[in-house]
Design a protein around this motif. Sequence first.
Motif, PDB file in Angstrom:
ATOM      1  N   ALA A   1       0.885  -1.402  -0.078  1.00 21.00           N
ATOM      2  CA  ALA A   1      -0.014   0.040  -0.040  1.00 21.00           C
ATOM      3  C   ALA A   1       0.927   1.160  -0.102  1.00 21.00           C
ATOM      4  O   ALA A   1       2.016   1.373   0.677  1.00 21.00           O
ATOM      5  CB  ALA A   1      -0.927   0.152   1.214  1.00 21.00           C
ATOM      6  N   PRO A   2       0.412   2.250  -0.575  1.00 17.52           N
ATOM      7  CA  PRO A   2       1.388   3.516  -0.575  1.00 17.52           C
ATOM      8  C   PRO A   2       1.138   4.198   0.597  1.00 17.52           C
ATOM      9  O   PRO A   2       0.327   3.944   1.671  1.00 17.52           O
ATOM     10  CB  PRO A   2       0.360   4.324  -1.688  1.00 17.52           C
ATOM     11  CG  PRO A   2      -0.958   4.170  -1.833  1.00 17.52           C
ATOM     12  CD  PRO A   2      -0.681   2.385  -1.454  1.00 17.52           C
ATOM     13  N   PRO A   3       2.364   4.929   1.119  1.00 15.97           N
ATOM     14  CA  PRO A   3       2.298   5.475   2.493  1.00 15.97           C
ATOM     15  C   PRO A   3       1.372   6.419   2.811  1.00 15.97           C
ATOM     16  O   PRO A   3       0.956   7.055   1.633  1.00 15.97           O
ATOM     17  CB  PRO A   3       3.962   6.058   2.368  1.00 15.97           C
ATOM     18  CG  PRO A   3       4.249   6.331   1.188  1.00 15.97           C
ATOM     19  CD  PRO A   3       3.622   5.299   0.072  1.00 15.97           C
ATOM     20  N   ASP A   4       0.847   6.482   3.906  1.00 16.01           N
ATOM     21  CA  ASP A   4      -0.111   7.594   4.356  1.00 16.01           C
ATOM     22  C   ASP A   4       0.509   8.831   4.175  1.00 16.01           C
ATOM     23  O   ASP A   4       1.680   9.164   4.206  1.00 16.01           O
ATOM     24  CB  ASP A   4      -0.549   7.500   5.561  1.00 16.01           C
ATOM     25  CG  ASP A   4      -1.717   8.128   5.992  1.00 16.01           C
ATOM     26  OD1 ASP A   4      -1.445   9.403   6.279  1.00 16.01           O
ATOM     27  OD2 ASP A   4      -2.935   7.314   6.145  1.00 16.01           O
ATOM     28  N   PRO A   5      -0.389   9.690   3.362  1.00 21.33           N
ATOM     29  CA  PRO A   5       0.186  11.186   3.078  1.00 21.33           C
ATOM     30  C   PRO A   5       0.413  11.882   4.493  1.00 21.33           C
ATOM     31  O   PRO A   5       1.388  12.692   4.313  1.00 21.33           O
ATOM     32  CB  PRO A   5      -1.138  12.025   2.591  1.00 21.33           C
ATOM     33  CG  PRO A   5      -1.966  10.820   2.268  1.00 21.33           C
ATOM     34  CD  PRO A   5      -1.543   9.486   3.069  1.00 21.33           C
TER      35      PRO A   5
ATOM     36  N   GLN B   1      -3.815  21.853   4.455  1.00 22.81           N
ATOM     37  CA  GLN B   1      -4.548  22.164   3.358  1.00 22.81           C
ATOM     38  C   GLN B   1      -4.894  21.093   2.513  1.00 22.81           C
ATOM     39  O   GLN B   1      -5.990  21.124   1.632  1.00 22.81           O
ATOM     40  CB  GLN B   1      -3.630  23.161   2.458  1.00 22.81           C
ATOM     41  CG  GLN B   1      -3.579  24.580   3.262  1.00 22.81           C
ATOM     42  CD  GLN B   1      -2.578  25.479   2.705  1.00 22.81           C
ATOM     43  OE1 GLN B   1      -1.545  25.172   1.758  1.00 22.81           O
ATOM     44  NE2 GLN B   1      -2.897  26.766   2.866  1.00 22.81           N
ATOM     45  N   ALA B   2      -3.975  19.741   2.364  1.00 22.10           N
ATOM     46  CA  ALA B   2      -4.140  18.786   1.578  1.00 22.10           C
ATOM     47  C   ALA B   2      -5.031  17.586   2.166  1.00 22.10           C
ATOM     48  O   ALA B   2      -5.401  16.685   1.766  1.00 22.10           O
ATOM     49  CB  ALA B   2      -2.940  18.376   1.126  1.00 22.10           C
ATOM     50  N   ALA B   3      -5.113  17.823   3.668  1.00 22.94           N
ATOM     51  CA  ALA B   3      -5.654  16.730   4.338  1.00 22.94           C
ATOM     52  C   ALA B   3      -7.417  16.759   4.054  1.00 22.94           C
ATOM     53  O   ALA B   3      -8.003  18.065   3.947  1.00 22.94           O
ATOM     54  CB  ALA B   3      -5.353  16.824   5.879  1.00 22.94           C
ATOM     55  N   PRO B   4      -7.880  15.603   4.236  1.00 21.88           N
ATOM     56  CA  PRO B   4      -9.453  15.311   4.114  1.00 21.88           C
ATOM     57  C   PRO B   4     -10.132  16.120   5.669  1.00 21.88           C
ATOM     58  O   PRO B   4      -9.308  16.231   6.445  1.00 21.88           O
ATOM     59  CB  PRO B   4      -9.818  13.881   3.924  1.00 21.88           C
ATOM     60  CG  PRO B   4      -8.426  13.339   4.430  1.00 21.88           C
ATOM     61  CD  PRO B   4      -7.333  14.352   3.936  1.00 21.88           C
ATOM     62  N   ALA B   5     -11.179  16.599   5.371  1.00 20.43           N
ATOM     63  CA  ALA B   5     -11.873  17.141   6.575  1.00 20.43           C
ATOM     64  C   ALA B   5     -11.662  16.265   7.804  1.00 20.43           C
ATOM     65  O   ALA B   5     -11.411  17.012   8.977  1.00 20.43           O
ATOM     66  CB  ALA B   5     -13.383  17.455   6.409  1.00 20.43           C
ATOM     67  N   GLU B   6     -11.755  15.062   7.727  1.00 19.18           N
ATOM     68  CA  GLU B   6     -11.527  14.415   9.298  1.00 19.18           C
ATOM     69  C   GLU B   6     -10.329  14.417   9.603  1.00 19.18           C
ATOM     70  O   GLU B   6     -10.000  13.922  10.800  1.00 19.18           O
ATOM     71  CB  GLU B   6     -12.009  12.931   8.992  1.00 19.18           C
ATOM     72  CG  GLU B   6     -11.441  12.174   8.083  1.00 19.18           C
ATOM     73  CD  GLU B   6     -11.700  12.140   6.699  1.00 19.18           C
ATOM     74  OE1 GLU B   6     -11.274  11.349   5.719  1.00 19.18           O
ATOM     75  OE2 GLU B   6     -12.614  12.881   6.092  1.00 19.18           O
ATOM     76  N   ARG B   7      -9.223  14.891   9.129  1.00 19.86           N
ATOM     77  CA  ARG B   7      -7.836  14.706   9.455  1.00 19.86           C
ATOM     78  C   ARG B   7      -7.233  16.386   9.673  1.00 19.86           C
ATOM     79  O   ARG B   7      -6.431  16.504  10.172  1.00 19.86           O
ATOM     80  CB  ARG B   7      -6.768  14.105   8.530  1.00 19.86           C
ATOM     81  CG  ARG B   7      -6.955  12.818   8.391  1.00 19.86           C
ATOM     82  CD  ARG B   7      -6.209  12.002   7.406  1.00 19.86           C
ATOM     83  NE  ARG B   7      -6.075  10.769   7.817  1.00 19.86           N
ATOM     84  CZ  ARG B   7      -4.993   9.806   7.336  1.00 19.86           C
ATOM     85  NH1 ARG B   7      -4.170  10.364   6.354  1.00 19.86           N
ATOM     86  NH2 ARG B   7      -4.879   8.564   7.398  1.00 19.86           N
ATOM     87  N   ALA B   8      -7.959  17.226   8.889  1.00 20.81           N
ATOM     88  CA  ALA B   8      -7.657  18.721   9.160  1.00 20.81           C
ATOM     89  C   ALA B   8      -7.558  19.127  10.328  1.00 20.81           C
ATOM     90  O   ALA B   8      -6.553  20.104  10.499  1.00 20.81           O
ATOM     91  CB  ALA B   8      -8.536  19.385   8.165  1.00 20.81           C
TER      92      ALA B   8
END
Length: 155
Positions: free
Chosen positions: A38-42, A130-137
Motif C-alpha cells: 500500500a502507498p504510504p499515508d500522506p 491544506q491537503a488533508a481531508p476534513a476528518e484529518r484537518a
Amino acid sequence: MSITGYGRRRVLGVAAAGLATASLGACGLFDDEPAPPAPPDPLQPLLDEAVALAAAYDRAILFQPGLAARLTPLADDHRTHVAELARLIGATPPSAGPSASAATGAPAETIATLRTAEQAAQKSAVAACQAAPAERAALVGSIAACRATHAEALR
C-alpha cells in the motif's frame, strides 16, 4: 466409447476441469506474486518530522541541561503529535532518542537552530493541513498551530 478408449463424458469432464483451473489461475488465486504494498499515508512525512523534532529537543536538553525547563514542554508536545499521528494513520509510533552525534553549541545557537526547524516544520504542517481531508484537518491544523507557537516561544 471412442476408438481411443475415452468416453464423451470423460473428455467433457476433463475439459471442464481444465477450464475451471484456468479461470481460477486467471483470477489470481494461484499467483505466487505478493500484492503490491500500500502507498504510504500522506501524513507519514508529518509523523517523521514530529519524531525528528522530538529527537532534536531531546539532543538539545541532553547537551544543554540548563535549557531543559524551557525545552521539555516543547519536546513533550512533539511526542504527543507522534502518538496522535501514529494512531490516526495506523502506524506504530516510532521512537528516536537523542543521538550521540548531536553537535553542541552555545544555548543561543541551539535555540536558533530549534526555532528554524520549528518554522520549517510549521510550513510543512500547513501544507499537509491544506491537503488533508476534513476528518484529518483538525488534528493537522492544531499541529501546525502548535509548531508556530513553538517558534514564537523560542524567540
